[in-house]
Design a protein around this motif. Structure first.
Motif, PDB file in Angstrom:
ATOM      1  N   GLY A 180     -69.408 -72.969 -48.400  1.00  0.00           N
ATOM      2  CA  GLY A 180     -69.279 -71.692 -48.804  1.00  0.00           C
ATOM      3  C   GLY A 180     -70.895 -71.093 -49.158  1.00  0.00           C
ATOM      4  N   PRO A 181     -70.565 -70.379 -49.757  1.00  0.00           N
ATOM      5  CA  PRO A 181     -72.148 -69.054 -50.054  1.00  0.00           C
ATOM      6  C   PRO A 181     -73.018 -70.513 -50.002  1.00  0.00           C
ATOM      7  N   LEU A 182     -74.262 -69.939 -49.912  1.00  0.00           N
ATOM      8  CA  LEU A 182     -75.101 -70.646 -50.465  1.00  0.00           C
ATOM      9  C   LEU A 182     -76.066 -69.519 -51.222  1.00  0.00           C
ATOM     10  N   LEU A 183     -75.938 -70.030 -53.082  1.00  0.00           N
ATOM     11  CA  LEU A 183     -76.664 -70.279 -54.069  1.00  0.00           C
ATOM     12  C   LEU A 183     -77.194 -71.241 -54.484  1.00  0.00           C
ATOM     13  N   LEU A 184     -78.019 -71.651 -54.642  1.00  0.00           N
ATOM     14  CA  LEU A 184     -78.818 -72.710 -54.915  1.00  0.00           C
ATOM     15  C   LEU A 184     -78.662 -72.593 -57.042  1.00  0.00           C
ATOM     16  N   ALA A 185     -78.430 -73.443 -57.437  1.00  0.00           N
ATOM     17  CA  ALA A 185     -78.727 -73.974 -58.230  1.00  0.00           C
ATOM     18  C   ALA A 185     -80.006 -74.008 -59.017  1.00  0.00           C
ATOM     19  N   GLN A 186     -80.590 -73.212 -59.861  1.00  0.00           N
ATOM     20  CA  GLN A 186     -81.998 -73.447 -60.073  1.00  0.00           C
ATOM     21  C   GLN A 186     -82.079 -74.350 -61.675  1.00  0.00           C
ATOM     22  N   PRO A 187     -82.663 -75.328 -61.986  1.00  0.00           N
ATOM     23  CA  PRO A 187     -82.655 -76.414 -62.773  1.00  0.00           C
ATOM     24  C   PRO A 187     -82.968 -75.448 -64.331  1.00  0.00           C
ATOM     25  N   GLN A 188     -82.230 -75.445 -65.202  1.00  0.00           N
ATOM     26  CA  GLN A 188     -83.582 -75.223 -66.665  1.00  0.00           C
ATOM     27  C   GLN A 188     -83.274 -76.214 -67.395  1.00  0.00           C
ATOM     28  N   THR A 189     -83.455 -77.218 -67.829  1.00  0.00           N
ATOM     29  CA  THR A 189     -84.025 -78.298 -68.246  1.00  0.00           C
ATOM     30  C   THR A 189     -84.605 -79.179 -67.811  1.00  0.00           C
ATOM     31  N   PRO A 190     -84.853 -80.182 -67.932  1.00  0.00           N
ATOM     32  CA  PRO A 190     -86.045 -81.704 -67.542  1.00  0.00           C
ATOM     33  C   PRO A 190     -85.159 -82.176 -67.070  1.00  0.00           C
ATOM     34  N   VAL A 191     -84.121 -82.868 -67.904  1.00  0.00           N
ATOM     35  CA  VAL A 191     -82.977 -82.981 -67.601  1.00  0.00           C
ATOM     36  C   VAL A 191     -81.858 -83.100 -66.171  1.00  0.00           C
ATOM     37  N   GLU A 192     -81.870 -81.870 -65.702  1.00  0.00           N
ATOM     38  CA  GLU A 192     -81.069 -81.307 -64.960  1.00  0.00           C
ATOM     39  C   GLU A 192     -82.284 -81.258 -63.281  1.00  0.00           C
ATOM     40  N   PHE A 193     -83.566 -80.839 -63.979  1.00  0.00           N
ATOM     41  CA  PHE A 193     -84.492 -80.585 -62.751  1.00  0.00           C
ATOM     42  C   PHE A 193     -84.526 -82.275 -62.110  1.00  0.00           C
ATOM     43  N   GLY A 194     -84.804 -83.097 -63.544  1.00  0.00           N
ATOM     44  CA  GLY A 194     -84.920 -85.228 -62.366  1.00  0.00           C
ATOM     45  C   GLY A 194     -83.833 -85.252 -61.866  1.00  0.00           C
ATOM     46  N   GLN A 195     -82.399 -84.542 -62.080  1.00  0.00           N
ATOM     47  CA  GLN A 195     -80.803 -84.929 -61.854  1.00  0.00           C
ATOM     48  C   GLN A 195     -81.137 -84.064 -60.375  1.00  0.00           C
ATOM     49  N   ALA A 196     -81.924 -83.048 -60.528  1.00  0.00           N
ATOM     50  CA  ALA A 196     -81.847 -82.442 -59.147  1.00  0.00           C
ATOM     51  C   ALA A 196     -82.917 -83.307 -58.049  1.00  0.00           C
ATOM     52  N   LEU A 197     -83.912 -83.576 -58.557  1.00  0.00           N
ATOM     53  CA  LEU A 197     -84.853 -84.422 -57.480  1.00  0.00           C
ATOM     54  C   LEU A 197     -84.556 -85.470 -56.741  1.00  0.00           C
ATOM     55  N   ASP A 198     -83.695 -86.268 -57.556  1.00  0.00           N
ATOM     56  CA  ASP A 198     -83.195 -87.589 -57.438  1.00  0.00           C
ATOM     57  C   ASP A 198     -81.786 -87.231 -56.507  1.00  0.00           C
ATOM     58  N   ARG A 199     -81.485 -86.441 -56.238  1.00  0.00           N
ATOM     59  CA  ARG A 199     -80.879 -85.545 -55.193  1.00  0.00           C
ATOM     60  C   ARG A 199     -81.178 -85.755 -54.174  1.00  0.00           C
ATOM     61  N   LEU A 200     -82.386 -85.157 -54.010  1.00  0.00           N
ATOM     62  CA  LEU A 200     -83.249 -84.203 -52.843  1.00  0.00           C
ATOM     63  C   LEU A 200     -84.014 -85.743 -52.557  1.00  0.00           C
ATOM     64  N   SER A 201     -84.592 -86.479 -52.798  1.00  0.00           N
ATOM     65  CA  SER A 201     -84.896 -87.879 -52.562  1.00  0.00           C
ATOM     66  C   SER A 201     -83.648 -88.354 -51.240  1.00  0.00           C
ATOM     67  N   ARG A 202     -82.743 -88.586 -52.578  1.00  0.00           N
ATOM     68  CA  ARG A 202     -81.326 -89.305 -51.844  1.00  0.00           C
ATOM     69  C   ARG A 202     -81.250 -88.336 -50.272  1.00  0.00           C
ATOM     70  N   HIS A 203     -81.305 -87.634 -50.402  1.00  0.00           N
ATOM     71  CA  HIS A 203     -80.734 -86.931 -49.070  1.00  0.00           C
ATOM     72  C   HIS A 203     -81.878 -87.075 -47.694  1.00  0.00           C
ATOM     73  N   VAL A 204     -83.506 -87.132 -48.380  1.00  0.00           N
ATOM     74  CA  VAL A 204     -84.958 -86.738 -47.847  1.00  0.00           C
ATOM     75  C   VAL A 204     -84.672 -88.354 -47.222  1.00  0.00           C
ATOM     76  N   GLU A 205     -84.177 -89.209 -47.675  1.00  0.00           N
ATOM     77  CA  GLU A 205     -84.045 -90.654 -47.778  1.00  0.00           C
ATOM     78  C   GLU A 205     -83.538 -90.926 -46.329  1.00  0.00           C
ATOM     79  N   TYR A 206     -82.251 -90.933 -46.306  1.00  0.00           N
ATOM     80  CA  TYR A 206     -81.081 -90.091 -45.707  1.00  0.00           C
ATOM     81  C   TYR A 206     -81.569 -89.626 -43.962  1.00  0.00           C
ATOM     82  N   ARG A 207     -82.276 -88.426 -44.308  1.00  0.00           N
ATOM     83  CA  ARG A 207     -82.695 -87.480 -43.401  1.00  0.00           C
ATOM     84  C   ARG A 207     -83.538 -88.157 -42.739  1.00  0.00           C
ATOM     85  N   LEU A 208     -84.932 -88.890 -43.370  1.00  0.00           N
ATOM     86  CA  LEU A 208     -85.718 -90.168 -42.473  1.00  0.00           C
ATOM     87  C   LEU A 208     -85.531 -90.805 -41.659  1.00  0.00           C
ATOM     88  N   ASP A 209     -84.567 -91.756 -42.515  1.00  0.00           N
ATOM     89  CA  ASP A 209     -84.054 -92.655 -41.525  1.00  0.00           C
ATOM     90  C   ASP A 209     -83.417 -92.270 -40.442  1.00  0.00           C
TER      91      ASP A 209
END
Length: 309
Positions: free
Chosen positions: A121-150
């Protein structure tokens, strides 16, 4: 400190002495009066609901809330923009990792459950607007980075293993000879004239031509042999070994570790030989192999390396 007061009606002057205790008491009384005045205004506002006082208190509180919200919103927007940049960089890293693994011929590790399945699909990155959404996005990014590093660490380990394995294979030509006098296989023996098995390659070269190691390893033989003449044998590990025969000079000794391409000695005409040349053998588990197969592989690797440059 002394203060002298003089009155027009009095003939005498009055003196006041200001001590630190007096100053402290005055400051305390001043602060107490300010606190009492503030409490009085607050009490009057609550009790009598004076519009002016109530409006003033609400206005001050509203301004503080707006400043706090604006500060948090600016910070969240800045961090969200940075998060979007990191996500874009991670996508490029994923693509690069797949291309590198494909070029290197390394099979990527199985992906975790969170990242299985086709996505698009088109690349439309969601911009977190609340601290909760921002924290969830950071958690997903952290898991992806850990997988890529492994995954990249596993790929690096496999590439290093492959590099070590290739460095221990005899894939570089051991001498700059004029031409190949005799190849691997059955031939007519040049001395007795009968059919015999030739277990190596003869590189015709002048006496004194430098001879180098076709791969890294440990010298297990560096001696004069009745048939091979001055002989060097190198153990490369993984049951592979190479022999360099008919040398005129040896510059290495038993038990010495040699690197790929390291100088071993000089070509010559010693032992059972009809003229100056280097007899080169490759053995696997003690059985002679055709050295041309390994030397051709080394030439292909060299061409591929130059092509990548």
């Amino acid at each position: 400190m002394h203060i002298i007061l003089v009155s027009n009606r009095l003939a005498t002057a009055k003196t006041f002495v200001i001590t630190p205790r007096f100053v402290l008491a005055a400051v305390t009384v001043f602060l107490a009066m300010m606190f009492a005045t503030s409490a009085l205004f607050s009490w009057l506002s609550v009790q009598f609901r004076l519009p002016f006082l109530e409006h003033m208190v609400l206005s001050v509180h509203k301004q503080e809330v707006e400043r706090s919200d604006a500060y948090m919103r600016d910070n969240l927007n800045a961090m969200a923009a940075r998060l979007g940049q990191m996500q874009a960089q991670l996508l490029r890293l994923d693509s690069l990792g797949e291309r590198v693994s494909s070029l290197a011929g390394v099979k990527p590790e199985d992906k975790p459950i969170d990242f299985r399945g086709g996505q698009g699909g088109p690349l439309l990155l969601a911009q977190p607007q609340t601290p909760v959404e921002f924290g969830q996005a950071l958690d997903r990014l952290s898991r992806h980075v850990e997988y890529r590093l492994d995954a990249l660490s596993a790929m690096e380990s496999q590439l290093l293993d492959e590099k070590v394995r290739r460095s221990l294979l005899p894939t570089i030509t051991p001498i700059q000879g004029n031409y190949v006098g005799s190849g691997f296989g059955w031939r007519v023996d040049p001395i007795v004239g009968a059919g015999a098995m030739h277990e190596g390659i003869d590189f015709v070269a002048d006496v004194g031509t430098p001879v180098i190691a076709a791969a890294g390893g440990v010298v297990v033989v560096a001696e004069n042999h009745p048939q091979y003449g001055n002989l060097i044998e190198i153990d490369h590990g993984n049951d592979f070994s190479t022999r360099y025969a008919h040398l005129s000079k040896l510059v290495v000794k038993d038990g010495q570790f040699v690197k790929r391409g390291q100088h071993l000695g000089l070509s010559g005409n010693t032992g059972r030989s009809t003229g100056p040349h280097l007899h080169f053998e490759v053995r696997y588990k003690g059985v002679a192999q055709n050295p041309s197969r390994f030397l051709q592989q080394g030439g292909q690797l060299a061409q591929a390396s130059r092509g990548r440059r």
